[in-house]
Write a protein that holds these residues in place. Sequence first.
Motif, mmCIF file in Angstrom:
data_model
loop_
_atom_site.group_PDB
_atom_site.id
_atom_site.type_symbol
_atom_site.label_atom_id
_atom_site.label_comp_id
_atom_site.label_asym_id
_atom_site.label_seq_id
_atom_site.Cartn_x
_atom_site.Cartn_y
_atom_site.Cartn_z
ATOM 1 N N ARG A 272 26.619 39.013 44.460
ATOM 2 C CA ARG A 272 27.716 39.299 45.006
ATOM 3 C C ARG A 272 26.423 40.697 46.027
ATOM 4 O O ARG A 272 25.684 40.960 47.202
ATOM 5 C CB ARG A 272 28.267 39.498 45.081
ATOM 6 N N TYR A 273 25.436 41.228 44.904
ATOM 7 C CA TYR A 273 25.351 42.319 45.247
ATOM 8 C C TYR A 273 24.044 42.120 45.849
ATOM 9 O O TYR A 273 23.257 42.758 46.558
ATOM 10 C CB TYR A 273 24.452 42.764 43.863
ATOM 11 N N HIS A 274 23.490 41.546 45.734
ATOM 12 C CA HIS A 274 21.757 40.423 46.229
ATOM 13 C C HIS A 274 22.161 39.551 47.778
ATOM 14 O O HIS A 274 21.569 39.699 48.557
ATOM 15 C CB HIS A 274 21.510 39.585 45.353
ATOM 16 N N ALA A 275 23.562 39.193 48.038
ATOM 17 C CA ALA A 275 23.973 38.992 49.033
ATOM 18 C C ALA A 275 23.881 39.759 50.076
ATOM 19 O O ALA A 275 23.883 39.835 51.888
ATOM 20 C CB ALA A 275 25.341 37.424 49.121
ATOM 21 N N THR A 276 24.705 40.645 49.802
ATOM 22 C CA THR A 276 24.883 42.044 50.769
ATOM 23 C C THR A 276 23.828 43.100 51.431
ATOM 24 O O THR A 276 23.312 44.263 51.868
ATOM 25 C CB THR A 276 25.704 43.374 50.234
ATOM 26 N N GLU B 183 31.526 33.743 25.820
ATOM 27 C CA GLU B 183 30.274 34.055 26.376
ATOM 28 C C GLU B 183 29.599 33.741 27.404
ATOM 29 O O GLU B 183 29.408 34.076 28.248
ATOM 30 C CB GLU B 183 28.868 33.371 25.050
ATOM 31 N N LEU B 184 30.395 32.670 28.031
ATOM 32 C CA LEU B 184 30.306 31.628 28.844
ATOM 33 C C LEU B 184 30.585 32.069 30.185
ATOM 34 O O LEU B 184 30.348 32.296 31.655
ATOM 35 C CB LEU B 184 30.697 30.169 29.165
ATOM 36 N N ARG B 185 32.051 32.885 29.893
ATOM 37 C CA ARG B 185 33.154 33.844 30.992
ATOM 38 C C ARG B 185 32.507 35.152 31.442
ATOM 39 O O ARG B 185 31.609 35.818 32.447
ATOM 40 C CB ARG B 185 34.603 34.250 30.766
ATOM 41 N N THR B 186 31.381 35.681 30.468
ATOM 42 C CA THR B 186 30.777 37.170 30.790
ATOM 43 C C THR B 186 29.425 36.491 31.534
ATOM 44 O O THR B 186 29.272 37.025 32.378
ATOM 45 C CB THR B 186 30.633 37.576 29.205
ATOM 46 N N ASP B 187 29.069 35.616 31.229
ATOM 47 C CA ASP B 187 27.807 34.878 31.768
ATOM 48 C C ASP B 187 27.951 34.776 33.169
ATOM 49 O O ASP B 187 27.650 35.303 34.801
ATOM 50 C CB ASP B 187 27.216 34.125 31.643
ATOM 51 N N LEU B 188 29.367 33.841 33.549
ATOM 52 C CA LEU B 188 29.657 33.186 34.358
ATOM 53 C C LEU B 188 29.739 34.191 35.727
ATOM 54 O O LEU B 188 29.627 34.944 36.442
ATOM 55 C CB LEU B 188 30.713 32.793 34.718
ATOM 56 N N SER B 189 30.132 35.667 34.934
ATOM 57 C CA SER B 189 31.401 37.047 35.817
ATOM 58 C C SER B 189 29.745 37.768 36.325
ATOM 59 O O SER B 189 29.206 38.209 37.273
ATOM 60 C CB SER B 189 31.834 37.973 34.996
ATOM 61 N N LEU B 190 28.313 37.823 35.178
ATOM 62 C CA LEU B 190 27.468 38.633 36.090
ATOM 63 C C LEU B 190 26.628 37.724 36.880
ATOM 64 O O LEU B 190 25.917 38.395 37.802
ATOM 65 C CB LEU B 190 26.048 38.893 34.459
ATOM 66 N N ARG B 191 26.069 36.662 37.027
ATOM 67 C CA ARG B 191 25.565 36.082 37.651
ATOM 68 C C ARG B 191 26.634 36.077 39.006
ATOM 69 O O ARG B 191 25.647 36.178 40.267
ATOM 70 C CB ARG B 191 26.062 34.446 37.505
#
Length: 96
Positions: free
Chosen positions: A91-95, A78-86
């Motif tokens: 990255r998306y919003h930084a570009t 759950e944590l790994r998925t949460d971190l990946s999504l965040r």
Amino acid sequence: MKESDWIHAYHSAGEITGYITEMSGEMLTVYVTIPSDIGEIQIKRASAWLAEEHTQMQDIPSLLDLSLLTKDKEWFEELRTDLSLREQWVRYHATR
């Protein structure tokens, strides 16, 4: 309260935030994340209260470590998925 719960508490360092790693009677062992230079401490249960139900991105690496220490595979995933999504969101919003 139970192990892995996030708490706030008063300590000689002031107000702290962390998660419970162990409970024994009226004592809690807490890994303190704010401030970041304290580490693991023991406090009285009466001095602690539950934190809100949200996780800050900067806390996830510590939580991943805890999930590995407690061998909680489901929580780790759950944590790994949460971190990946965040991270993808950042990255998306930084570009843009």
